[in-house]
Design an enzyme around this catalytic site. Structure first.
Site, PDB file in Angstrom:
ATOM      1  N   ASN A  62      47.698  63.773  11.203  1.00  0.00           N
ATOM      2  CA  ASN A  62      49.051  63.865  12.166  1.00  0.00           C
ATOM      3  C   ASN A  62      48.663  63.421  13.469  1.00  0.00           C
ATOM      4  O   ASN A  62      47.863  63.978  14.130  1.00  0.00           O
ATOM      5  CB  ASN A  62      49.537  65.184  12.189  1.00  0.00           C
ATOM      6  N   GLU A 115      51.765  79.196  19.691  1.00  0.00           N
ATOM      7  CA  GLU A 115      52.769  78.915  18.689  1.00  0.00           C
ATOM      8  C   GLU A 115      52.475  79.477  17.439  1.00  0.00           C
ATOM      9  O   GLU A 115      51.552  79.507  16.809  1.00  0.00           O
ATOM     10  CB  GLU A 115      52.649  77.136  18.881  1.00  0.00           C
ATOM     11  N   CYS A 155      52.939  79.979   9.370  1.00  0.00           N
ATOM     12  CA  CYS A 155      51.749  79.838   9.999  1.00  0.00           C
ATOM     13  C   CYS A 155      51.324  80.332  11.287  1.00  0.00           C
ATOM     14  O   CYS A 155      52.058  80.115  12.114  1.00  0.00           O
ATOM     15  CB  CYS A 155      51.537  78.125  10.179  1.00  0.00           C
ATOM     16  N   CYS A 159      50.236  70.139  11.178  1.00  0.00           N
ATOM     17  CA  CYS A 159      48.622  70.550  11.249  1.00  0.00           C
ATOM     18  C   CYS A 159      47.938  69.824  12.348  1.00  0.00           C
ATOM     19  O   CYS A 159      48.153  68.590  12.597  1.00  0.00           O
ATOM     20  CB  CYS A 159      47.918  70.030  10.025  1.00  0.00           C
ATOM     21  N   SER A 177      38.072  73.991   6.052  1.00  0.00           N
ATOM     22  CA  SER A 177      38.387  72.574   6.691  1.00  0.00           C
ATOM     23  C   SER A 177      37.140  71.754   6.386  1.00  0.00           C
ATOM     24  O   SER A 177      36.143  71.667   7.325  1.00  0.00           O
ATOM     25  CB  SER A 177      38.721  72.616   8.194  1.00  0.00           C
ATOM     26  N   LEU A 178      36.871  71.075   5.593  1.00  0.00           N
ATOM     27  CA  LEU A 178      35.872  70.367   4.971  1.00  0.00           C
ATOM     28  C   LEU A 178      35.971  69.212   5.918  1.00  0.00           C
ATOM     29  O   LEU A 178      34.982  68.654   6.672  1.00  0.00           O
ATOM     30  CB  LEU A 178      35.593  70.091   3.726  1.00  0.00           C
ATOM     31  N   HIS A 179      36.918  67.982   5.537  1.00  0.00           N
ATOM     32  CA  HIS A 179      37.076  66.924   6.106  1.00  0.00           C
ATOM     33  C   HIS A 179      36.161  65.707   6.098  1.00  0.00           C
ATOM     34  O   HIS A 179      36.311  64.648   6.567  1.00  0.00           O
ATOM     35  CB  HIS A 179      37.515  67.162   7.754  1.00  0.00           C
ATOM     36  N   GLY A 205      43.692  78.241  16.687  1.00  0.00           N
ATOM     37  CA  GLY A 205      42.398  79.030  16.838  1.00  0.00           C
ATOM     38  C   GLY A 205      41.602  78.892  15.715  1.00  0.00           C
ATOM     39  O   GLY A 205      41.927  78.635  14.698  1.00  0.00           O
ATOM     40  N   GLU A 206      40.133  79.523  15.815  1.00  0.00           N
ATOM     41  CA  GLU A 206      39.554  79.760  14.643  1.00  0.00           C
ATOM     42  C   GLU A 206      39.530  81.163  14.141  1.00  0.00           C
ATOM     43  O   GLU A 206      38.984  81.953  15.031  1.00  0.00           O
ATOM     44  CB  GLU A 206      38.278  79.213  14.944  1.00  0.00           C
ATOM     45  N   SER A 219      42.263  80.003   6.944  1.00  0.00           N
ATOM     46  CA  SER A 219      41.614  78.789   7.135  1.00  0.00           C
ATOM     47  C   SER A 219      40.165  78.648   8.321  1.00  0.00           C
ATOM     48  O   SER A 219      40.528  79.140   9.416  1.00  0.00           O
ATOM     49  CB  SER A 219      42.490  77.728   7.494  1.00  0.00           C
ATOM     50  N   CYS A 222      37.376  69.932  17.075  1.00  0.00           N
ATOM     51  CA  CYS A 222      37.355  68.882  16.344  1.00  0.00           C
ATOM     52  C   CYS A 222      38.047  67.824  16.748  1.00  0.00           C
ATOM     53  O   CYS A 222      38.986  67.659  17.458  1.00  0.00           O
ATOM     54  CB  CYS A 222      38.159  69.594  14.877  1.00  0.00           C
ATOM     55  N   CYS A 260      42.101  67.016  16.339  1.00  0.00           N
ATOM     56  CA  CYS A 260      42.797  68.184  16.403  1.00  0.00           C
ATOM     57  C   CYS A 260      43.316  68.514  17.883  1.00  0.00           C
ATOM     58  O   CYS A 260      42.464  68.715  18.826  1.00  0.00           O
ATOM     59  CB  CYS A 260      42.160  69.420  15.786  1.00  0.00           C
ATOM     60  N   CYS A 290      41.463  76.953  21.275  1.00  0.00           N
ATOM     61  CA  CYS A 290      40.424  76.791  20.222  1.00  0.00           C
ATOM     62  C   CYS A 290      39.119  76.416  21.061  1.00  0.00           C
ATOM     63  O   CYS A 290      38.931  75.716  21.667  1.00  0.00           O
ATOM     64  CB  CYS A 290      40.473  76.147  18.994  1.00  0.00           C
TER      65      CYS A 290
HETATM   66  N1  SAH Z   1      40.686  76.468  12.860  1.00  0.00           N
HETATM   67  C1  SAH Z   1      40.991  76.790  11.649  1.00  0.00           C
HETATM   68  C2  SAH Z   1      42.564  76.889  11.510  1.00  0.00           C
HETATM   69  C3  SAH Z   1      43.641  75.958  12.059  1.00  0.00           C
HETATM   70  S1  SAH Z   1      43.718  74.307  11.844  1.00  0.00           S
HETATM   71  C4  SAH Z   1      40.710  75.477  10.796  1.00  0.00           C
HETATM   72  O1  SAH Z   1      40.156  74.582  11.543  1.00  0.00           O
HETATM   73  O2  SAH Z   1      40.255  75.517   9.799  1.00  0.00           O
HETATM   74  C5  SAH Z   1      44.644  74.126  10.201  1.00  0.00           C
HETATM   75  C6  SAH Z   1      44.166  72.736   9.499  1.00  0.00           C
HETATM   76  O3  SAH Z   1      44.870  71.531  10.114  1.00  0.00           O
HETATM   77  C7  SAH Z   1      42.538  72.477   9.576  1.00  0.00           C
HETATM   78  O4  SAH Z   1      42.351  72.225   8.168  1.00  0.00           O
HETATM   79  C8  SAH Z   1      42.418  71.418  10.684  1.00  0.00           C
HETATM   80  O5  SAH Z   1      41.550  70.594  10.435  1.00  0.00           O
HETATM   81  C9  SAH Z   1      43.872  70.688  10.160  1.00  0.00           C
HETATM   82  N2  SAH Z   1      44.118  69.663  11.374  1.00  0.00           N
HETATM   83  C10 SAH Z   1      43.729  69.598  12.556  1.00  0.00           C
HETATM   84  N3  SAH Z   1      44.296  68.654  13.248  1.00  0.00           N
HETATM   85  C11 SAH Z   1      44.764  67.888  12.471  1.00  0.00           C
HETATM   86  C12 SAH Z   1      45.847  66.600  12.240  1.00  0.00           C
HETATM   87  N4  SAH Z   1      45.795  66.055  13.840  1.00  0.00           N
HETATM   88  N5  SAH Z   1      46.248  66.241  11.414  1.00  0.00           N
HETATM   89  C13 SAH Z   1      46.152  66.835  10.202  1.00  0.00           C
HETATM   90  N6  SAH Z   1      45.617  68.021  10.063  1.00  0.00           N
HETATM   91  C14 SAH Z   1      44.989  68.306  11.107  1.00  0.00           C
HETATM   92 FE1  SF4 Z   2      39.898  74.709  16.385  1.00  0.00          FE
HETATM   93 FE2  SF4 Z   2      40.440  74.504  13.730  1.00  0.00          FE
HETATM   94 FE3  SF4 Z   2      41.695  72.453  15.749  1.00  0.00          FE
HETATM   95 FE4  SF4 Z   2      38.947  72.617  14.779  1.00  0.00          FE
HETATM   96  S1  SF4 Z   2      40.868  72.132  13.485  1.00  0.00           S
HETATM   97  S2  SF4 Z   2      39.746  72.521  16.987  1.00  0.00           S
HETATM   98  S3  SF4 Z   2      38.624  74.761  14.448  1.00  0.00           S
HETATM   99  S4  SF4 Z   2      41.924  74.850  15.568  1.00  0.00           S
END
Ligand code: SAH
Ligand code: SF4
Length: 417
Positions: A347, A122, A135, A390, A268-270, A214-215, A246, A146, A149, A142
């Site tokens: 989300n 997508e 985007c 996201c 993506s620190l989180h 994807g990463e 990212s 996480c 995600c 991936c």
């Molecule tokens: N894989 C890479 C880039 C794609 S994700 C990464 O993880 O950085 C883009 C952003 O969306 C990342 O910061 C990811 O952690 C965040 N993200 C993933 N799932 C989410 C969700 N359910 N709600 C909000 N942000 C989310």
């Molecule tokens: Fe992959 Fe980024 Fe989603 Fe983590 S947040 S599963 S690295 S796409």
């Protein structure tokens, strides 16, 4: 139909070098999209042109492909009429196939795309008052998982090729009608007439974020080659300052990302403690917080003018306390990071284990970081009604049960070693 076997990903964790061989199609023609100018010249020479002619033709064709966006050799009017069929019998100008185009009530648009070998992925376009951000996806699915995600719950993963990555940008320009006059338009894409214009040259698409599926740092070579085409002044000519990559924290590839691509970095620190980050961003077990923050401090090109963005998804009772916010500030100061923080309300998706923090909590968290002098805006979720926000990107139609999701998470975590 191209004869593309699934590109194997040898090992889930370490950066995967995936040099792209030109994939021959069943009809023997070669797709030029995704190839650097030099490679195009080599192919022209191999097909029978002398070196000088090959170089000149490659330059012309490159301009038509990336500056004008044409999809037919016949439209390349400064190339001799007899030469055009010669090209068309040997080469094609590809685009990912559009399976579905959706439009959110807030203007966000999402496309479900398909590769030649039938893999779906997508891309999302997010129009704002002063910019338009595309985007872009780097992989189908991936390998990481996480916990918040949706993309991480996709089993199937394959790296996208440079052509499939830059192809997303080309498609977006097709759909937005943003090629100079006489440029290519593709059937099946609904052009919008009146979305206004943002940039000096009147284009809507002003920024690119590698934040789709994807990463990107697990598909380093292809992402780099694609972004080089996006940045090439003779082609799409987007400034590296308008491109952000990212990563979830693939530490060993971060320096090369800065050196060889030179785009803005988002991380993506989180979470700010080992326990929580190990749980929600499992790559943390491989490359821990300290290592990650040190790699950020060393990121080539980062400065107060070009800050590193820390993405922080707000998860209720998981990572959203006042102490978490203060620890975030402490870490940013400790590593002297030129940083800004993006707070992303979680989300939801079907089967997700988390809830979004309350708006008051998000506001308080933001205030604490902001009061320490670090910008910490709360991102407004966009395109939620079409699952374009996201972390909501996930194609494969099959919905997994909770037990299946847990099993998958275990498998992926085991692969992290
Ligand atoms: N894989 C890479 C880039 C794609 S994700 C990464 O993880 O950085 C883009 C952003 O969306 C990342 O910061 C990811 O952690 C965040 N993200 C993933 N799932 C989410 C969700 N359910 N709600 C909000 N942000 C989310
Ligand atoms: Fe992959 Fe980024 Fe989603 Fe983590 S947040 S599963 S690295 S796409």
């Amino acid at each position: 139909m191209a004869d593309t076997a699934l590109m194997p990903i040898p090992g889930n964790i370490d950066p995967v070098p995936t040099p792209r061989e030109v994939t021959p199609r069943a009809d023997g023609r070669v797709d030029l999209i995704g190839l650097p100018k030099k490679r195009i010249a080599e192919l022209f020479e191999a097909a029978g042109l002398d070196a000088k002619a090959a170089k000149l033709r490659a330059k012309q064709v490159f301009h038509w492909l990336y500056h004008r966006g044409v999809t037919q050799f016949e439209a390349m009017t400064d190339i001799a009429k007899t030469m055009r069929p010669w090209l068309a019998t040997r080469f094609v100008i590809g685009r990912p196939e559009v399976v579905l185009a959706q439009h959110s009530s807030d203007g966000t648009r999402k496309w479900l795309l398909r590769t030649d070998d039938g893999q779906e992925f997508e891309m999302v376009f997010i129009p704002d008052a002063d910019r338009g951000t595309l985007c872009v996806s780097s992989q189908v699915g991936c390998t990481l998982n996480c916990r918040f995600c949706h993309t991480g719950t996709m089993r199937l993963v394959r790296n996208l090729t440079p052509g499939e990555i830059v192809g997303q940008v080309m498609l977006a320009r097709d759909a937005l009608g943003e090629w100079p006059k006489g440029g290519g338009t593709m059937a099946g894409l609904d052009d919008d007439e009146d979305e206004g214009s943002y940039s000096a040259d009147g284009r809507l698409l002003t920024n690119i974020v590698m934040m789709g599926m994807g990463e990107p740092l697990y598909n380093f070579d292809n992402v780099r080659d694609a972004l080089k085409l996006v940045m090439d002044g003779d082609g799409l000519a987007l400034s590296k300052r308008r491109i952000t990559l990212s990563t979830s924290g693939v530490v060993p590839m971060m320096e090369r990302c800065g050196d060889e691509i030179g785009v803005n970095l988002a991380v993506s620190l989180h979470a700010v403690s080992k326990d929580v980050r190990d749980e929600i961003v499992p790559i943390n077990r491989k490359y821990g917080l300290e290592e990650l923050l040190q790699a950020c401090a060393d990121y080539p090109g980062a400065s107060n003018a070009r800050r590193i963005t820390f993405e922080y998804v707000m998860l209720k009772d998981k990572n959203d306390s006042d102490e978490d916010a203060r620890e975030l500030v402490r870490l940013i100061r400790k590593y002297k990071l030129p940083a800004k923080v993006n707070l992303i309300p979680f989300n939801p998706w079907p089967g997700a284990l988390y809830e979004c923090s309350t708006p008051e909590r998000v506001r308080r968290f933001s205030e604490i970081v902001f009061e320490a002098g670090i910008s910490a805006p709360v991102r407004t979720p966009r395109g939620r009604d079409i699952d374009a926000a996201c972390g909501q990107l996930k194609t494969a139609a099959k919905k997994l049960s909770r037990a299946e999701l847990d099993r998958l998470a275990e498998e992926k975590q085991a692969a992290l070693g």
